[in-house]
Design an enzyme around this catalytic site. Structure first.
Site, PDB file in Angstrom:
ATOM      1  CD  GLU A 195       4.219   4.519   3.438  1.00 47.56           C
ATOM      2  OE1 GLU A 195       3.657   4.432   2.351  1.00 47.56           O
ATOM      3  OE2 GLU A 195       3.771   4.015   4.477  1.00 47.56           O
ATOM      4  CB  SER A 227      -1.817  11.132   0.091  1.00 46.98           C
ATOM      5  OG  SER A 227      -2.379  10.907   1.362  1.00 46.98           O
ATOM      6  CG  HIS A 277       2.652   0.570   6.887  1.00 49.19           C
ATOM      7  ND1 HIS A 277       1.575   1.056   7.587  1.00 49.19           N
ATOM      8  CD2 HIS A 277       2.577   1.109   5.642  1.00 49.19           C
ATOM      9  CE1 HIS A 277       0.872   1.850   6.785  1.00 49.19           C
ATOM     10  NE2 HIS A 277       1.458   1.899   5.596  1.00 49.19           N
ATOM     11  N   GLY A 319      -1.266   3.231  -1.114  1.00 46.42           N
ATOM     12  CA  GLY A 319      -2.335   2.605  -0.337  1.00 46.42           C
ATOM     13  C   GLY A 319      -3.664   2.754  -1.038  1.00 46.42           C
ATOM     14  CG  ASN A 332       0.378  -1.283   2.155  1.00 48.17           C
ATOM     15  OD1 ASN A 332      -0.090  -2.367   2.477  1.00 48.17           O
ATOM     16  ND2 ASN A 332       0.861  -0.413   3.045  1.00 48.17           N
ATOM     17  CD1 TRP A 333      -4.009  -3.386  -2.778  1.00 45.71           C
ATOM     18  CD2 TRP A 333      -4.873  -5.452  -2.661  1.00 45.71           C
ATOM     19  NE1 TRP A 333      -4.084  -3.888  -4.049  1.00 45.71           N
ATOM     20  CE2 TRP A 333      -4.622  -5.148  -4.013  1.00 45.71           C
ATOM     21  CE3 TRP A 333      -5.423  -6.698  -2.341  1.00 45.71           C
ATOM     22  CZ2 TRP A 333      -4.888  -6.048  -5.033  1.00 45.71           C
ATOM     23  CZ3 TRP A 333      -5.693  -7.588  -3.360  1.00 45.71           C
ATOM     24  CH2 TRP A 333      -5.428  -7.266  -4.694  1.00 45.71           C
ATOM     25  CE  LYS A 334      -2.641   1.868   3.688  1.00 44.49           C
ATOM     26  NZ  LYS A 334      -2.545   3.224   4.184  1.00 44.49           N
TER      27      LYS A 334
END
Ligand code: PGA
Length: 234
Positions: free
Chosen positions: A151, A197, A76, A218, A8-10
């Site tokens: 999450e 994390s 999210h 992430g 998930n590159w955000k």
């Protein structure tokens, strides 16, 4: 069965050329790459082995499918913070599932709730599931396409000083989610992921827990070496 690792590159990286470079380096079978929306089309064209994911239902399901998107992350915590309510999340999830997309629904409690203990966190997550999955149980929706990512909000993003959950507590919550899906929604085949994390250092300890089917990653997915190490740890 291979565990799913979702990158998930955000909102990273900063440029398209960096995104393409990162995509090329992360193109691994059974991985899912979820780049920022503006890069979706070009990254989708480039990927040969990994599946393409979108970070939200950012366009209509058919538009996303035409860009080769297979997975959609919904709920999210970043989107919830920006105003996505459980009702909105429920609508998006149903719409995406109806269209045959694979949905990764994110749930998780904040720090204040977790401070009250794991039971309070479970209650919170059960309530999110109840609202986010409303109407999905009895429908003909393709529930095999539903995955849930646990999450805990307080564990997301090491760069902001977050710490991961303990593998034991994460696994306990994930078992709880599985039982809840089964008893309240008659949903039995969902994949359950942990996110927050995950790094090369701790990936194995999460992924080896019973019932953990993968990870939503992430920060560590922005470094191909770390991402590869996480994939190897599954
Ligand atoms: P993180 O992000 O791995 O950087 O904590 C996870 C996520 O936000 O999905």
């Amino acid at each position: 069965m291979a565990k799913i690792i979702i990158a998930n590159w955000k909102s990273h990286p900063a440029t398209l050329s960096e995104a393409l470079k990162l995509a090329r380096a992360s193109d691994i079978k059974t991985a899912v790459i979820a780049p920022p929306y503006p890069y979706l089309k070009k990254v989708g064209t480039l990927l040969k082995k990994a599946a393409l994911g979108s970070q939200d239902l950012e366009a209509s399901p058919s538009e996303l499918k035409s860009l080769k998107v297979k997975y959609v992350i919904i709920g999210h915590s970043d989107r919830r913070r920006l105003g996505d309510t459980d009702a909105i999340i429920n609508k998006k999830a149903r719409r995406a599932l109806r269209a045959g997309l694979k949905v990764v629904l994110c749930v998780g409690e904040n720090k204040a709730t977790r401070r009250k203990g794991l039971s309070a966190a479970k209650k919170f997550v059960a309530n999110q599931l109840k609202k986010d999955l409303a109407g999905i149980r009895n429908s003909k929706l393709e529930i095999r396409n539903l995955a849930i990512a646990y999450e805990p909000i307080w564990a997301i993003s090491t760069s902001k000083g977050g710490k991961p959950d303990t593998p034991k507590a994460a696994s306990e919550m994930i078992s709880f989610i599985r039982r809840t899906l089964n008893s309240k929604f008659k949903i039995r085949n969902s994949k359950l992921l942990y996110g927050g994390s995950v790094t090369p250092k701790n990936a194995k300890s999460f992924l080896s827990q019973p019932g953990v089917d993968g990870a939503l990653v992430g920060g560590a997915s922005l470094n191909p070496r770390s991402f590869h190490a996480i994939i190897k740890a599954r």
